[in-house]
Design an enzyme around this catalytic site. Structure first.
Site, PDB file in Angstrom:
ATOM      1  N   SER A 253       0.844  -1.190   0.000  1.00  0.00           N
ATOM      2  CA  SER A 253       0.000   0.000   0.000  1.00  0.00           C
ATOM      3  C   SER A 253       0.881   1.243   0.000  1.00  0.00           C
ATOM      4  CB  SER A 253      -0.911  -0.001   1.222  1.00  0.00           C
ATOM      5  OG  SER A 253      -0.122   0.242   2.366  1.00  0.00           O
ATOM      6  N   LYS A 254       0.227   2.379  -0.065  1.00  0.00           N
ATOM      7  CA  LYS A 254       0.945   3.646  -0.203  1.00  0.00           C
ATOM      8  C   LYS A 254       2.028   3.860   0.840  1.00  0.00           C
ATOM      9  CE  LYS A 254      -1.652   6.751  -3.035  1.00  0.00           C
ATOM     10  NZ  LYS A 254      -3.113   6.851  -3.074  1.00  0.00           N
TER      11      LYS A 254
END
Ligand code: GLU
Length: 487
Positions: A253-254
């Site tokens: 994820s980010k």
């Protein structure tokens, strides 16, 4: 006769291309192409609440950029269109009604079904009481135009199993399967229903998608069976994880870094390097070869070498692939790629772009490292005089003053500012003083760059800076050192 392999990529237009989605597209394309099959693009845009402007374009642009060509799709056409789910909306209700007729689905009039319209909160094992409403009662309620959803009628006992080509045998107890909604109260299908109908209508032979869909697949298979349709082959792909700071891993994820194709491209990773790297997130060839073009992968790829264990997205490894690809570029290709990054840091008119590009070429792993590496050409930063001290090259503050003062005089006499002349001059100074070359190079490089680490050495930097600016910087360095009053 074996039917032609047909595999679809079915992204929802979210406005960006997550690396996991791109890997799915890539594997789908490669599985299709390695078997002489067709790759179909289907846009799953039925979630109108989440529509993002230009999101479809992001999908086309990404596939274009990496060289994946669809054989059919909304922007190409084809025999099995439309390829945009929103344009297929009218098709699903009749299929659902057919299932009701076959006793495999039922109308549900419960009010709570309204907010349960999304697939986000499945109730494990939920069997609704509307399952058993007698048909006269159903007809009466329909006659009153009472709102309804249509639910799949899961068997109450037994097991459903299938053989995934990567994960092997997957089996569930039917009593665990909830009577999922097929048609929402607005008359439109859920993803869980639409994907089965679309895959059937589009004659998809292999359904390839992330392993988060493994647990839904038995429900899809019960739908295929209810219709009497052939169940497709399934290939579920392993998770992609990111490494956390504490060494653990979690779904990419980010917080792990750039996770969309566009972000990686913006950071200066080349599409072909990204493709080459992500093909290894869950697959490996028989040999230990690492560099492949897409075309080569089309021949090399095989389902049997897809792994089911999660893979870890390793930015360092991506850096390695990208540097390999950057190095393979010709000078002019590299300048073209690097130009906007160089121009963001220095005035293109003032410096020789080709020479700057050559300096960078061997030293970067992604293009957005460039501005920070070369900004000193444009203006020298405030720097600490202690940078002149360096043990290895035997450089001290005193020796730096002496050497730089001498060099300043010699350089101002230099008629022609070429690499070779600059080189000869600095070496001559070292020889005359009987000191190491690096004892001269070190202070000069610090004086003209103000930085401990630079792409290229003293001579390359002098050459790019030009005479006037080089002399000005060395003069300032001498002043700076003299101000210390170290004598
Ligand atoms: N639209 C779904 C997604 O983007 C597709 C899943 C599938 O391949 O069936 O996750």
């Amino acid at each position: 006769m074996k039917s032609k392999v047909r595999i679809r990529f079915a992204p929802s237009p979210t406005g960006y291309m997550h690396i996991g989605n791109l890997r799915t597209a890539l594997y789908e394309y490669l599985i299709a192409k390695s078997q002489g099959g067709e790759f179909i693009l289907r846009i799953e845009d039925t979630d109108r609440n989440r529509l993002v402007k230009d999101a479809e374009k992001v999908i086309y642009d990404t596939l274009d950029a990496v060289g994946i060509r669809a054989d059919e799709g909304p922007n190409i056409g084809g025999e099995y269109g439309p390829y945009r789910q929103s344009e297929r909306k009218g098709r699903y209700l009749d299929y659902a009604k057919e299932l009701v007729k076959r006793g495999k689905a039922y109308y549900c009039f419960c009010e709570k079904s309204e907010d349960e319209g999304s697939e986000s909160t499945p109730l494990s094992g939920h069997k609704d009481r509307c399952r058993d409403i007698p048909s006269e009662e159903v007809n009466r309620l329909l006659g009153e135009s009472k709102k309804y959803v249509i639910r799949q009628k899961m068997p109450l006992e037994g097991k459903t199993s299938f053989e995934d080509l990567v994960f092997g045998k997957v089996e569930v107890d039917n009593k665990e399967l909830e009577d999922q909604i097929l048609i929402k109260s607005d008359g439109y299908p859920t993803y869980n229903f639409a994907n089965v109908i679309d895959d059937y209508e589009m004659k998809i032979t292999h359904v390839v998608r992330g392993c988060e869909y493994l647990s839904s697949t038995p429900k899809y298979n019960l739908l295929y069976e209810a219709f009497g349709w052939k169940i497709p082959n399934y290939i579920h792909l392993p998770l992609i994880m990111g490494k956390n700071e504490d060494g653990s891993t979690s779904k990419l994820s980010k917080r792990h870094g750039a996770v969309s194709f566009e972000d990686l491209v913006r950071k200066g990773y080349l599409p072909e390097a990204i493709v080459n790297y992500i093909v290894f997130l869950g697959w490996c060839p028989e040999s230990n070869r690492e560099l492949f073009t897409l075309e080569e992968l089309e021949k090399e790829f095989s389902i049997s070498r897809i792994s089911k264990s999660p893979s870890i997205f390793d930015y360092k490894k991506l850096d390695w692939f990208n540097s390999e690809y950057l190095r393979k570029k010709s000078d002019s290709e590299f300048i073209k790629l690097a130009r906007s990054y160089i121009a963001g840091a220095v005035n293109e008119e003032k410096f020789n772009m080709g020479k700057i590009a050559q300096l960078l070429r061997q030293r970067i792993s992604h293009l957005d490292q460039i501005p920070e590496m070369i900004d000193f050409f444009e203006s020298i930063p405030e720097y600490d005089v202690n940078l002149f001290q360096n043990k290895k090259s035997k450089s001290t503050l005193e020796s730096s003053i002496n050497i730089l003062s001498e060099i300043l005089d010699e350089l101002s006499e230099l008629a022609s500012w070429t690499y070779n002349n600059l080189y000869d001059l600095l070496i001559k100074v070292a020889n005359e003083r009987g000191i190491k070359n690096s004892s001269v190079m070190w202070p000069v490089r610090i004086a003209v760059s103000g930085k401990l680490v630079t792409p290229g050495g003293a001579i390359e930097i002098l050459e790019i800076l030009g005479k006037e600016e080089s002399l000005r910087r060395i003069e300032n360095a001498v002043k700076k050192l003299k101000n210390l009053n170290i004598y």
